[in-house]
Write a protein that holds these residues in place. Structure first.
Motif, PDB file in Angstrom:
ATOM      1  N   ALA A 123       8.551  -5.778 -11.511  1.00 24.72           N
ATOM      2  CA  ALA A 123       7.697  -5.900 -10.335  1.00 24.72           C
ATOM      3  C   ALA A 123       7.625  -7.339  -9.829  1.00 24.72           C
ATOM      4  CB  ALA A 123       6.296  -5.391 -10.655  1.00 24.72           C
TER       5      ALA A 123
ATOM      6  N   LEU B 226       8.088  -1.313  -6.779  1.00 27.24           N
ATOM      7  CA  LEU B 226       6.834  -2.010  -7.032  1.00 27.24           C
ATOM      8  C   LEU B 226       5.651  -1.066  -6.866  1.00 27.24           C
ATOM      9  CD1 LEU B 226       5.281  -4.665  -7.486  1.00 27.24           C
ATOM     10  CD2 LEU B 226       5.411  -5.045  -5.036  1.00 27.24           C
ATOM     11  N   THR B 230       3.161   0.264  -9.784  1.00 22.75           N
ATOM     12  CA  THR B 230       1.746  -0.062  -9.677  1.00 22.75           C
ATOM     13  C   THR B 230       0.906   1.200  -9.795  1.00 22.75           C
ATOM     14  OG1 THR B 230       2.335  -1.854  -8.195  1.00 22.75           O
ATOM     15  CG2 THR B 230       0.032  -1.238  -8.264  1.00 22.75           C
ATOM     16  N   ASN B 267       2.861  -5.996   0.472  1.00 23.02           N
ATOM     17  CA  ASN B 267       3.110  -5.693  -0.938  1.00 23.02           C
ATOM     18  C   ASN B 267       2.504  -6.716  -1.880  1.00 23.02           C
ATOM     19  OD1 ASN B 267       4.321  -3.256  -0.790  1.00 23.02           O
ATOM     20  ND2 ASN B 267       6.416  -4.061  -0.725  1.00 23.02           N
ATOM     21  N   PHE B 271       0.866  -6.097  -5.593  1.00 17.28           N
ATOM     22  CA  PHE B 271       1.260  -6.720  -6.848  1.00 17.28           C
ATOM     23  C   PHE B 271       0.056  -7.308  -7.568  1.00 17.28           C
ATOM     24  CE2 PHE B 271       2.455 -10.429  -9.347  1.00 17.28           C
ATOM     25  CZ  PHE B 271       3.285  -9.821 -10.259  1.00 17.28           C
TER      26      PHE B 271
END
Lengths: 328, 299
Positions: A123, B226, B230, B267, B271
């Protein structure tokens, strides 16, 4: 006790021959194109060796090491291109920043077992790509930063031919491999080995998993950042796609897997085999077919995992054991 | 009043997009829950679903929303095949081997698509693309509403499958305790194949469903990775209900952040949520909250 050599003098002789072959390469490889490829072998070989400290030794797969590489690379081009400072100052700066990121990512994830480290590192990559793209004052945005042409010399890391840069990259590779060998044979190396083989048992044996993993990750990030700094100096240019590319992560993992993650020389061997092959393939395959080279990487990864998880190093050690009756 | 309206609109948009996030992530958490494997190729399977729908739409003039169930069935078969050939041999291998194998799978899918379709951004045309619905003074793009409706239907079907059918119960039993399930006559290999197939089916179907409002290109999976991770981490790895709630939460956070940040940076808050979730989990905060809520239920 692992890896007693058949005899010490023979081994030292082998190392000397390998070192000579490395440092004399510009003499027998006459084209500067080949030397450029060798520079890439040294830089990515060093970075992959760095990845292997945590990814291979401890089996904690990081899918975000490109971030450390990109931080180092941006440090150089920002220092040289924007600030007009020496690239040699950029290297420690890159190390410090990479270590900070490594601590921030390791601290929560290494307290957890399981998949969190791999998830978190993967990520990390899109986030740094976003930062590099939109923090235009610092990074020049998606256009990137170019380093102006400076007088050539060791202080600017700019040279008329790729050969001097090759020597710098080769020194880095040798130093990183010495570090990797030292870690492998240190107490930390044994701890990482224990974590890889059996995490629960390693804790019972008194290994502080969190600390061992953190140490390995910090070293790993620092090594990759230095390789990235030199890569930035070599290209004299950096943009978000080059610095924070998924392909870099992939290459670091693949070189280590192909060479053999359990060996301190494995990742460098993988880089030495795969980078020239990749350059050759990308020169032959153009247009849509360019993707086929990458596709082959994917196939290779799966085949390695299924059939030869110990890589070429594993094959080599089997042959070695049959020939000498000793473990490599 | 105007600001309130903006916020309400933004929350509503976030819920719509969040339900799609839940749909694309729920398969990932299902696979993890049953098989204890993180499928790093999940984003690429989304891309495969999008290209499947794109192909059906341009070659046969079929609407991605109508073709989605078929794409899902094809995705199930693809997932089952992949499970048998690549995942099955490494189900007991070290985690690192599983990571590398699924990453390799993702590379093959993405670059396979690039070799076939080229590295271009493609989109489909549908008659409802410009339409909007209005309700209580808020406006909703038709494409998002249809996608969210699909997500709700699929969530209900998945819940019915897992809770009401024998097969679904067997799958949950395998997730809870593989050995005990095996003693009761459940074949774990069959469960793994179906779970992986189902996970891939859900995400390929999702790919088809989101195609009317987005672009597709071979490496788009990377963009969704991502968000998927998440959602799955925030919801608790392996928890389907958690993933659905987390999907909605992430959608709303992302949508609200566009009130303050340029949309290219949407984004970044995702994060930050991801990182905070990691810190909370490592500090044991989430499990403590969960335990506390369990106690509340008992009393």
């Amino acid at each position: 006790m692992r890896s007693l050599p058949t005899s010490r003098p023979w081994r030292i002789a082998f190392y000397l021959v390998a070192l000579a072959a490395l440092f004399l390469a510009p003499v027998y490889l006459q084209s500067s194109y080949s030397v450029r490829i060798l520079v890439l072998v040294c830089l990515f070989g060093a970075a992959s060796t760095g990845w292997n400290l945590i990814g291979g030794y401890a089996n904690q797969i990081s899918l975000g090491h490109t971030v450390f590489f990109g931080i180092g690379a941006y440090a150089t081009v920002i220092f040289q291109g924007t600030l007009g400072l020496s690239p040699w100052l950029a290297i420690p700066t890159g190390i410090v920043l990479a270590v900070i990121v490594a601590l921030l990512i390791g601290w929560p994830t290494f307290q957890l077992s399981g998949h969190y480290f791999a998830l978190a590192t993967l990520a990390l990559l899109p986030v740094f790509h976003i930062i590099a793209t939109y923090w235009e004052d610092l990074t020049g945005g998606s256009v990137g930063i170019s380093v102006p042409i400076l007088p050539s010399g060791l202080d600017t890391l700019q040279f008329d031919t790729p050969t001097p840069f090759f020597y710098i990259a080769a020194v880095l590779l040798v130093l990183v491999m010495i570090l990797a060998r030292w870690v492998r044979q240190s107490v930390l190396g044994l701890q990482l080995d224990a974590i890889r083989l059996n995490p629960q048992a390693s804790t019972l044996a008194g290994v502080n998993q969190f600390r061992a993993k953190m140490k390995a990750l910090v070293m790993s990030a620092a090594v990759v950042a230095v390789a990235g700094s030199l890569y930035g100096a070599f290209l004299q240019f950096m943009d978000p796609d080059t610095a924070f590319s998924w392909n870099t992560t992939l290459n670091l993992v693949l070189f280590a897997m192909v060479g053999g993650v359990r060996f301190w020389w494995g990742p460098a061997l993988g880089a030495l085999i795969l980078i020239p092959f990749g350059e050759f393939a990308s020169a032959q395959l153009t247009g849509n077919l360019a993707a086929l080279g990458q596709l082959a990487y994917g196939v290779l990864l799966i085949l390695l995992v299924l059939f030869q998880p110990r890589g070429i190093g594993g094959l080599f050690s089997i042959v070695w054991q049959k020939a000498t009756g000793r473990k490599l | 009043m105007d600001i309130l309206n903006h916020v309400a609109q933004s929350v509503a948009n976030g819920l719509l997009i969040g339900s799609v996030y839940a749909l694309i992530s729920v398969g990932l958490t299902l696979i993890f829950g049953v098989m204890n494997i993180v499928n790093f190729a999940h984003g690429e399977f989304l891309m495969v679903g999008m290209f499947g729908a794109y192909f059906a739409s341009t070659a046969f003039g079929l609407d991605p929303l109508w073709i989605a169930p078929l794409i899902g069935i094809a995705g199930f078969l693809l997932g089952a095949l992949v499970e048998r050939t690549i995942i099955e041999p490494i189900i007991k291998a070290p985690q690192s081997a599983q990571i590398i194998a699924t990453v390799g799978l993702g590379i093959i899918l993405a670059n396979g698509a690039a070799a076939i379709f080229g590295n271009n951004f493609l989109s489909v045309k549908t008659p409802y693309q410009g339409e909007t619905f209005s309700l209580f003074g808020l406006h909703f793009a038709a494409t998002f509403v249809y996608a969210a409706a699909y997500a709700v239907v699929m969530a209900v079907l998945l819940a019915l499958f897992l809770n009401k059918t024998r097969f679904g119960k067997a799958m949950r039993a395998t997730a809870q305790n593989r050995g005990a399930a095996q003693l009761l006559g459940i074949d774990p290999k069959r469960m793994y194949m179906v779970a992986f197939g189902l996970g891939v089916a859900l995400v390929t179907l999702a790919g088809s469903v989101i195609l009317p409002y987005t672009l597709v290109y071979p490496f788009i999976g990377q963009q969704y990775v991502l968000i998927m991770f998440t959602v799955v981490v925030l919801g608790g790895l392996g928890s389907i209900r958690g993933a659905i709630i987390a999907g909605l939460v992430v959608g709303v956070i992302q949508s609200l952040s566009t009130l303050l940040l340029p949309s290219e940076l949407q984004n970044l808050p995702v994060f930050i949520v991801f990182f905070i979730a990691l810190v909370l989990i490592s500090g044991g905060v989430l499990s403590r909250v969960r335990n506390a809520s369990v106690k509340l239920k008992r009393s």
